[in-house]
Motif scaffolding. Structure first.
Motif, PDB file in Angstrom:
ATOM      1  N   GLY A 141      -0.840 -19.934 109.660  1.00  0.00           N
ATOM      2  CA  GLY A 141      -0.839 -21.109 108.800  1.00  0.00           C
ATOM      3  C   GLY A 141      -2.100 -21.934 108.737  1.00  0.00           C
ATOM      4  O   GLY A 141      -2.030 -23.119 108.409  1.00  0.00           O
ATOM      5  N   LEU A 142      -3.267 -21.355 109.030  1.00  0.00           N
ATOM      6  CA  LEU A 142      -4.484 -22.147 108.874  1.00  0.00           C
ATOM      7  C   LEU A 142      -4.745 -22.406 107.392  1.00  0.00           C
ATOM      8  O   LEU A 142      -4.389 -21.602 106.538  1.00  0.00           O
ATOM      9  N   CYS A 143      -5.403 -23.526 107.104  1.00  0.00           N
ATOM     10  CA  CYS A 143      -5.715 -23.892 105.723  1.00  0.00           C
ATOM     11  C   CYS A 143      -6.669 -22.876 105.103  1.00  0.00           C
ATOM     12  O   CYS A 143      -7.446 -22.228 105.810  1.00  0.00           O
ATOM     13  N   VAL A 144      -6.637 -22.775 103.780  1.00  0.00           N
ATOM     14  CA  VAL A 144      -7.595 -21.937 103.066  1.00  0.00           C
ATOM     15  C   VAL A 144      -9.005 -22.435 103.395  1.00  0.00           C
ATOM     16  O   VAL A 144      -9.296 -23.626 103.305  1.00  0.00           O
ATOM     17  N   GLY A 145      -9.869 -21.558 103.768  1.00  0.00           N
ATOM     18  CA  GLY A 145     -11.228 -21.915 104.168  1.00  0.00           C
ATOM     19  C   GLY A 145     -11.351 -21.996 105.675  1.00  0.00           C
ATOM     20  O   GLY A 145     -12.278 -21.421 106.260  1.00  0.00           O
ATOM     21  N   VAL A 161      -0.307 -13.737 110.525  1.00  0.00           N
ATOM     22  CA  VAL A 161       1.154 -13.708 110.646  1.00  0.00           C
ATOM     23  C   VAL A 161       1.758 -14.326 109.387  1.00  0.00           C
ATOM     24  O   VAL A 161       2.657 -13.774 108.769  1.00  0.00           O
ATOM     25  N   ALA A 162       1.239 -15.493 109.003  1.00  0.00           N
ATOM     26  CA  ALA A 162       1.725 -16.171 107.802  1.00  0.00           C
ATOM     27  C   ALA A 162       0.607 -17.024 107.220  1.00  0.00           C
ATOM     28  O   ALA A 162      -0.179 -17.615 107.962  1.00  0.00           O
ATOM     29  N   ALA A 163       0.561 -17.072 105.888  1.00  0.00           N
ATOM     30  CA  ALA A 163      -0.433 -17.891 105.194  1.00  0.00           C
ATOM     31  C   ALA A 163       0.201 -19.209 104.773  1.00  0.00           C
ATOM     32  O   ALA A 163       1.342 -19.237 104.322  1.00  0.00           O
ATOM     33  N   LYS A 164      -0.559 -20.271 104.923  1.00  0.00           N
ATOM     34  CA  LYS A 164      -0.041 -21.585 104.545  1.00  0.00           C
ATOM     35  C   LYS A 164       0.058 -21.710 103.027  1.00  0.00           C
ATOM     36  O   LYS A 164      -0.864 -21.361 102.299  1.00  0.00           O
ATOM     37  N   ASP A 165       1.186 -22.199 102.558  1.00  0.00           N
ATOM     38  CA  ASP A 165       1.371 -22.578 101.162  1.00  0.00           C
ATOM     39  C   ASP A 165       2.362 -23.726 101.167  1.00  0.00           C
ATOM     40  O   ASP A 165       3.576 -23.522 101.246  1.00  0.00           O
ATOM     41  N   ARG A 166       1.835 -24.941 101.110  1.00  0.00           N
ATOM     42  CA  ARG A 166       2.669 -26.139 101.233  1.00  0.00           C
ATOM     43  C   ARG A 166       3.657 -26.285 100.085  1.00  0.00           C
ATOM     44  O   ARG A 166       4.677 -26.950 100.212  1.00  0.00           O
ATOM     45  N   VAL A 167       3.351 -25.672  98.948  1.00  0.00           N
ATOM     46  CA  VAL A 167       4.197 -25.814  97.766  1.00  0.00           C
ATOM     47  C   VAL A 167       5.330 -24.788  97.745  1.00  0.00           C
ATOM     48  O   VAL A 167       6.446 -25.089  97.329  1.00  0.00           O
ATOM     49  N   LEU A 168       5.037 -23.564  98.225  1.00  0.00           N
ATOM     50  CA  LEU A 168       5.992 -22.461  98.079  1.00  0.00           C
ATOM     51  C   LEU A 168       6.558 -21.975  99.415  1.00  0.00           C
ATOM     52  O   LEU A 168       6.757 -20.781  99.614  1.00  0.00           O
ATOM     53  N   ALA A 169       6.844 -22.906 100.315  1.00  0.00           N
ATOM     54  CA  ALA A 169       7.471 -22.571 101.594  1.00  0.00           C
ATOM     55  C   ALA A 169       6.706 -21.470 102.327  1.00  0.00           C
ATOM     56  O   ALA A 169       7.287 -20.568 102.916  1.00  0.00           O
ATOM     57  N   HIS A 170       5.362 -21.550 102.257  1.00  0.00           N
ATOM     58  CA  HIS A 170       4.475 -20.620 102.938  1.00  0.00           C
ATOM     59  C   HIS A 170       4.702 -19.174 102.498  1.00  0.00           C
ATOM     60  O   HIS A 170       4.626 -18.245 103.290  1.00  0.00           O
ATOM     61  N   ASN A 171       4.976 -19.040 101.201  1.00  0.00           N
ATOM     62  CA  ASN A 171       5.130 -17.719 100.581  1.00  0.00           C
ATOM     63  C   ASN A 171       4.220 -17.666  99.363  1.00  0.00           C
ATOM     64  O   ASN A 171       4.676 -17.843  98.235  1.00  0.00           O
TER      65      ASN A 171
END
Length: 200
Positions: A141-145, A161-171
């Motif tokens: 979940g690190l921020c883009v950049g 493991v997982a990419a952060k996406d605050r809008v789409l429930a990290h999907n």
């Protein structure tokens, strides 16, 4: 190349549309071991193991003893849950994104009332895990950049493991799967292209 525009996908059957010496790219024995381990995980557990399970199996096949976990502080609960599973198999080192507590003002980073005053510190996260001598580092979940900087400075190979996406429930893929969101993004992209056409 624009492989995304190819409809036939001949390379999937070993019929390359361009020539290359792929085997030469994997002359390093560690790289070859990683390729073999990844292929074994795919072949043996296709559609059966989730990503976390695949990470565990891959790491075991590679003989890794110590895994690092670089996580966003907003993912602290998830990091604790993940670590509780991983530590049954491996030694674990973890570091959150706010390590060293550096004020954003010192980093020259933009500040906002919507987020805290302490800057993320991905290069230090990489340094902490390098000092811990991890065999493989996991990104959570690190921020883009910030994720790009961590990957750039990580001494060990990195697996998200997982990419952060605050809008789409990290999907993040939800933006492509949801037709309404995809159509809106397509319209925005077309408008942007039209407005900047003269600059090309």
């Amino acid at each position: 190349m624009r492989c995304d525009k190819c409809t036939e996908k001949p390379c999937r059957e070993g019929n390359a549309c361009t020539s290359c010496d792929a085997a030469a790219l994997y002359a390093d024995e560690t790289d070859r071991r990683m390729m073999r381990a990844a292929s074994e995980v795919e072949a043996e557990y296709y559609g059966e193991a989730n990503r976390i399970q695949e990470i565990i199996i891959f790491s075991q096949k590679m003989g890794y003893k110590k895994l690092g976990l670089a996580f966003c502080s907003a993912f602290s609960e998830e990091a604790a849950k993940l670590s509780a599973i991983l530590e049954k198999y491996f030694e674990i080192a973890t570091v959150n994104c706010k390590v060293c507590g550096v004020p954003k003002a010192e980093m020259g980073a933009m500040q906002s009332e919507r987020v805290g005053k302490v800057s993320c510190n991905p290069i230090e996260q990489a340094a902490v895990l390098a000092e811990a001598k991890t065999d493989l580092n996991l990104l959570l979940g690190l921020c883009v950049g910030h994720d790009a900087l961590f990957i750039k400075y990580s001494k060990a190979p990195v697996v998200p493991v997982a990419a952060k996406d605050r809008v789409l429930a990290h999907n993040p893929m939800g933006a492509l799967y949801c037709s309404a969101i995809y159509k809106r993004m397509t319209r925005e992209a077309s408008k942007y292209a039209e407005e900047h056409e003269s600059e090309a």
